[in-house]
Design a protein around this motif. Structure first.
Motif, PDB file in Angstrom:
ATOM      1  N   ASN A 351      21.535 -26.697 -11.920  1.00 41.76           N
ATOM      2  CA  ASN A 351      22.763 -26.209 -11.612  1.00 41.76           C
ATOM      3  C   ASN A 351      23.493 -26.170 -13.075  1.00 41.76           C
ATOM      4  O   ASN A 351      22.591 -26.507 -14.093  1.00 41.76           O
ATOM      5  N   ARG A 376      33.177 -25.614  -8.521  1.00 42.42           N
ATOM      6  CA  ARG A 376      32.827 -25.903  -7.314  1.00 42.42           C
ATOM      7  C   ARG A 376      33.926 -25.115  -6.313  1.00 42.42           C
ATOM      8  O   ARG A 376      34.867 -24.548  -6.837  1.00 42.42           O
ATOM      9  N   PRO A 391      25.087 -21.975  -2.841  1.00 40.17           N
ATOM     10  CA  PRO A 391      26.139 -22.360  -3.831  1.00 40.17           C
ATOM     11  C   PRO A 391      25.861 -21.631  -5.383  1.00 40.17           C
ATOM     12  O   PRO A 391      27.118 -21.101  -5.857  1.00 40.17           O
ATOM     13  N   ILE A 395      29.515 -19.929  -4.799  1.00 37.05           N
ATOM     14  CA  ILE A 395      30.815 -20.826  -5.830  1.00 37.05           C
ATOM     15  C   ILE A 395      31.104 -19.902  -6.977  1.00 37.05           C
ATOM     16  O   ILE A 395      30.110 -19.493  -7.903  1.00 37.05           O
ATOM     17  N   MET A 398      29.467 -20.180 -10.639  1.00 36.60           N
ATOM     18  CA  MET A 398      28.170 -20.960 -10.646  1.00 36.60           C
ATOM     19  C   MET A 398      27.184 -20.208 -11.222  1.00 36.60           C
ATOM     20  O   MET A 398      26.404 -20.772 -12.003  1.00 36.60           O
TER      21      MET A 398
END
Length: 909
Positions: A351, A376, A391, A395, A398
């Motif tokens: 990530n 986040r 995610p 997000i 991200m």
């Protein structure tokens, strides 16, 4: 020696004891503070007032809390007297005698510069300069007082100091005790050094300074550090923190009442932050190095002399456990040096703050980027409760952060410096459990990746308690990078709308896959990114143009199945399934690839071919004996390549072929397919002739594209010239190389012998060269082979045999170079051969056959082929050969040598 306190005493007084000390401070023109030598802590000190003389008082600020009190200004000549003594005495050794002591404890005496009373008498020097006068009412009834009276008369006669004409008002300072707008004042100095005198040391890192020439009396806190302080509570005595007194003495003994220069750097709650420069060094760095101070994050950012120097000085003290660091334990104290710093290859980006690297040992290790926090979800998310959170796409920023790291790092070697190990933590109500984390600074080409992420607004910097040492070794570079990102409104700090990534996952959705299939089939080769590798031949791909995720199966091969969890049991994987998965991961995970979709299965998975940098993954798996060719490959254009790879793998008897036994060979009479010879000549430009009479050509139709690409590439390289030596060539890499004409050309690395000997192949021209790595640079992505494929294609003359004899072959090559190199010709592919296609070539103007011309000149021989469609051409070639033989040209000058020497010379009829 007479004392001013005892006019009624009779007889002679005993000689006074001579004492020594070092002058710590000059209080006024007639009072000093003398200290002893430090022994295990700050030394004792005492105030000595000069007997028999008086100098002007210095200015005093009104006492705080007394509204009616007023500031008292300097008395005339008071400050010059103080300055005279300060410059003469500060830090020097003096000796003194105490003549008398008042009931209140004030001591009066004589002070001499040096180790004994033969040195300069300070009181006499002051009087001689007109900076002090004899005390009123003292009669000259002993030699010392007579001497003072005499010196005073001489000063009066010479009109020195206070005896000069005028009131002496020009010697009175206009002291400014407060500054209305400290920030504006600091900014007006433009960080230029200001002359100053240190008037008071509050603690090791806070001083009171008199700024010259305008007499601003300001409190200055040293930027970037903090020393132990003296805690004071209401109605209670001062309590020093450990080493507070020692730190204060350290600063006092070096700076108090010294002439210094101060760089005013910032402002904090009316206090000025600055750096004090002394000819003997920088006190900020010295305090850190001696273990008297620690770095502080909130002010280190304004330090103008390089925060890295402060961190290095603090590290020096920590390593040696000096003073405040006596109980210090380093975050990486338990690691070997090889585990603290190493070079590794990036295999995966997990990530925005974690990557997986491959160590030299072959092991994989997860590394978290120190001191940064990835994007986040903040507060109440508008996330659809019925949809699972993804995610990477849901997000904000991200995906951008992951893509930045992926494009920058995947497959590259990076430098890893471990900063700290974060221990495993158990889950709480708000925070999930975390396993042990290795946190490090990762850099590539001198660029700190965490800093680059933060500066683009794709991550934020974690704030720590001041005593928390578990942080990035480059923390001071991360904070200003974040400040810049906030100021410029980058990424997470942008006021613009958050980018939304609507990515459709059609993995296993048969209905959607059916609708999508014709579109992918028509597209031919499509760009994709490998997001996940399930097994050696099963992958999840992200299609950027189509913004969707698909499951992709490799066509044409049978790859060992991996272990599977089925209801009620675990199905074991087939042999070499893990090796195949590992091979595919190493080669393509998170890389940009091209896919050709041929069909789909009943589960909605697409089937096709995957290419990475010109390599077909199906062929690569077969070549490495990790897959077998499947019968469905027969109708594909890659069938021959797959069969050749499988045959080679079988011979090695490795992995899936480790138990392979060759079947007995049956003699098969080949049946030649009869067909017509096709003559479809196309214009080409011949760029290179090799020593074995192969040649490279460019397609005339794409010539303009190549010229434009080269022009744009050279402009780009000219605007952003590569740093010499920054590129590390690897075999198979595409790069750019500087040719002898000083221009850059696209190339491929063929072999790396050393940094000074890199063998390269110019992919658009066909020539080869050996260059030092300093003449190579990375190929900008905008000019890669995806944008325009390599333009030089290799061919071989059809129907001719190249002489094996070196001299004879050189004659043939010279003739071809002379006739066709750097000229336009017409080319027709006659048949395929091992390595490259076999062609006939015609001169563009006369349309005459180049190969036939070589035969006519007796430079080469004819290669006879059995195919029916070539018989007409072969006959023409053989007739030309007979003519050359009759005329005894070149090869035939000694007649037909083939009968006896064919084997020796490598020729065949």
């Amino acid at each position: 020696m007479a004392s001013a306190a005892g006019p009624g005493q009779g007889g002679s007084a005993p000689p006074l004891a001579v004492q020594r000390g070092i002058v710590k401070m000059v209080l006024s023109g007639c009072a000093i503070i003398v200290r002893g030598q430090p022994r295990g802590g700050p030394p004792p000190e005492r105030q000595i007032n000069l007997s028999n003389i008086r100098a002007g008082n210095l200015a005093r600020r009104a006492a705080a809390g007394q509204p009616d009190a007023k500031d008292t200004p300097d008395e005339p000549w008071g400050f010059p007297a103080r300055e005279f003594l300060r410059k003469k005495l500060i830090g020097k050794e003096v000796c003194f005698t105490v003549e008398y002591k008042t009931p209140q404890g004030r001591e009066y005496g004589m002070v001499y510069l040096g180790k004994d009373t033969s040195g300069e008498n300070i009181a006499e020097s002051l009087v001689a300069e007109g900076l002090a006068s004899r005390r009123e009412g003292i009669r000259a009834n002993n030699p010392e007082q007579s001497r003072l009276a005499e010196l005073e008369e001489q000063a009066k006669s010479a009109k020195k100091g206070m005896w000069s004409e005028g009131t002496g008002s020009h010697t009175i300072r206009d002291i400014k005790y407060t500054i209305e707008n400290p920030r504006h004042f600091v900014d007006s100095m433009h960080q230029k050094p200001v002359n100053a005198i240190i008037e008071h040391v509050r603690d090791g890192s806070v001083v009171r300074a008199l700024l010259l020439p305008d007499y601003y009396l300001v409190t200055v806190m040293l930027s970037g550090i903090k020393c132990p302080t003296f805690k004071r509570e209401a109605d209670a005595p001062e309590v020093p923190e450990p080493f507070a007194a020692e730190a204060k003495f350290f600063t006092e003994s070096r700076l108090l009442q010294r002439d210094v220069q101060i760089v005013l750097e910032s402002c904090h709650n009316q206090n000025i932050l600055g750096t004090i420069l002394h000819p003997n060094g920088n006190i900020t760095e010295l305090l850190l190095k001696e273990g008297f101070a620690r770095c502080v994050d909130w002010s280190i950012a304004v330090y103008t002399r390089g925060a890295d120097k402060l961190r290095a000085a603090e590290r020096f003290a920590k390593e040696r456990k000096l003073r405040i660091w006596r109980d210090y334990v380093a975050p990486t104290a338990n690691l070997d040096q090889k585990d603290k710093q190493f070079v590794a290859k990036v295999m995966q980006v997990l990530n925005a703050d974690a990557i997986v690297v491959k160590l030299n040992s072959g092991d994989h290790k997860t590394i978290h980027l120190s001191s940064i926090r990835p994007p986040r979800l903040e507060g109440d998310s508008t996330q659809d409760k019925n949809r699972k959170l993804r995610p990477l796409y849901d997000i904000p920023y991200m995906f951008e952060a992951r893509e930045f790291l992926r494009k920058k790092l995947i497959g590259k070697k990076v430098n890893v410096t471990v900063d700290y190990i974060r221990p495993a933590s158990s889950a709480t109500e708000t925070v999930p459990a975390f396993s042990e984390r290795t946190c490090a600074t990762v850099s590539i080409g001198g660029i700190n990746i965490a800093e680059a992420l933060v500066s683009k607004g794709l991550a934020t910097v974690i704030r720590y308690r001041q005593d928390d040492d578990q942080r990035s070794s480059h923390y001071d570079e991360l904070l200003p990078a974040e400040a810049r990102a906030i100021k410029n409104g980058k990424g997470l700090h942008s006021k613009k709308e958050v980018p939304i990534h609507r990515v459709a996952d059609i993995s296993g959705d048969t209905q959607k896959a059916k609708q999508f299939l014709p579109f992918l089939q028509r597209a031919g080769r499509s760009e994709a990114v490998v997001e996940y590798v399930f097994s050696g031949s099963r992958l999840k791909l992200f299609m950027p143009k189509e913004t969707c995720l698909i499951t992709f199966l490799l066509a044409g091969i049978e790859c060992p199945r991996g272990a599977r969890n089925l209801p009620g049991l675990v199905q074991e994987g087939e042999p070499f399934s893990e090796e195949a998965t590992h091979f595919t991961k190493e080669l393509v995970l998170q890389r940009e690839v091209e896919v050709e979709v041929e069909s789909m299965d009943k589960a909605g998975n697409f089937i096709g071919w995957l290419h990475i940098e010109g390599l077909n993954l199906s062929v690569a798996l077969v070549e490495h004996a990790l897959s077998k060719v499947h019968f469905t490959a027969e109708r594909s254009p890659y069938y021959k390549a797959l069969l050749a790879a499988e045959e080679a793998a079988k011979q090695k008897k490795e992995k899936v072929w480790s138990h392979y036994e060759e079947a007995p060979v049956e003699e098969v009479v080949p049946v030649l397919e009869e067909k017509e010879r096709t003559a479809n000549y196309k214009p080409v430009f011949v760029t290179e002739i090799t020593d074995d009479l192969h040649f490279y050509v460019q397609d005339v139709e794409t010539g303009a594209q190549l010229e434009k690409l080269m022009e744009n590439m050279r402009t780009e390289v000219g605007n952003h010239p590569p740093v010499e030596g920054s590129y590390a060539p690897r075999r198979g890499d595409f790069c750019i190389a500087k040719f002898v004409d000083g221009e850059w050309y696209r190339a491929r690395v063929e072999k790396v012998e050393s940094a000074t000997k890199v063998h390269i192949f110019y992919i658009d021209y066909g020539n080869k060269e050996t260059l030092p790595a300093t003449r190579l640079a990375a190929l900008p992505p905008a000019f890669s082979t995806r944008v325009l494929p390599a333009q030089a294609t290799e061919y071989k003359f059809a129907f001719i045999q190249v002489p094996q004899d070196d001299d004879a072959r050189a004659d043939a090559v010279d003739s071809v170079v002379r006739d066709i190199q750097n000229t336009q010709c017409l080319l027709n592919v006659e048949h395929l051969g091992p390595g490259c296609p076999h062609v006939t070539l015609q001169f563009a103007d006369s349309k005459s056959d180049v190969g036939l011309g070589l035969v006519k000149e007796g430079l080469v021989m004819v290669e006879v082929r059995k195919e029916k469609q070539f018989q007409k051409v072969i006959t023409e070639y053989l007739n030309a050969q007979e003519t050359a033989k009759s005329a005894r040209l070149n090869l035939w000058r000694y007649g037909d040598f083939r009968a006896d020497d064919a084997d020796e010379f490598g020729y065949s009829r």
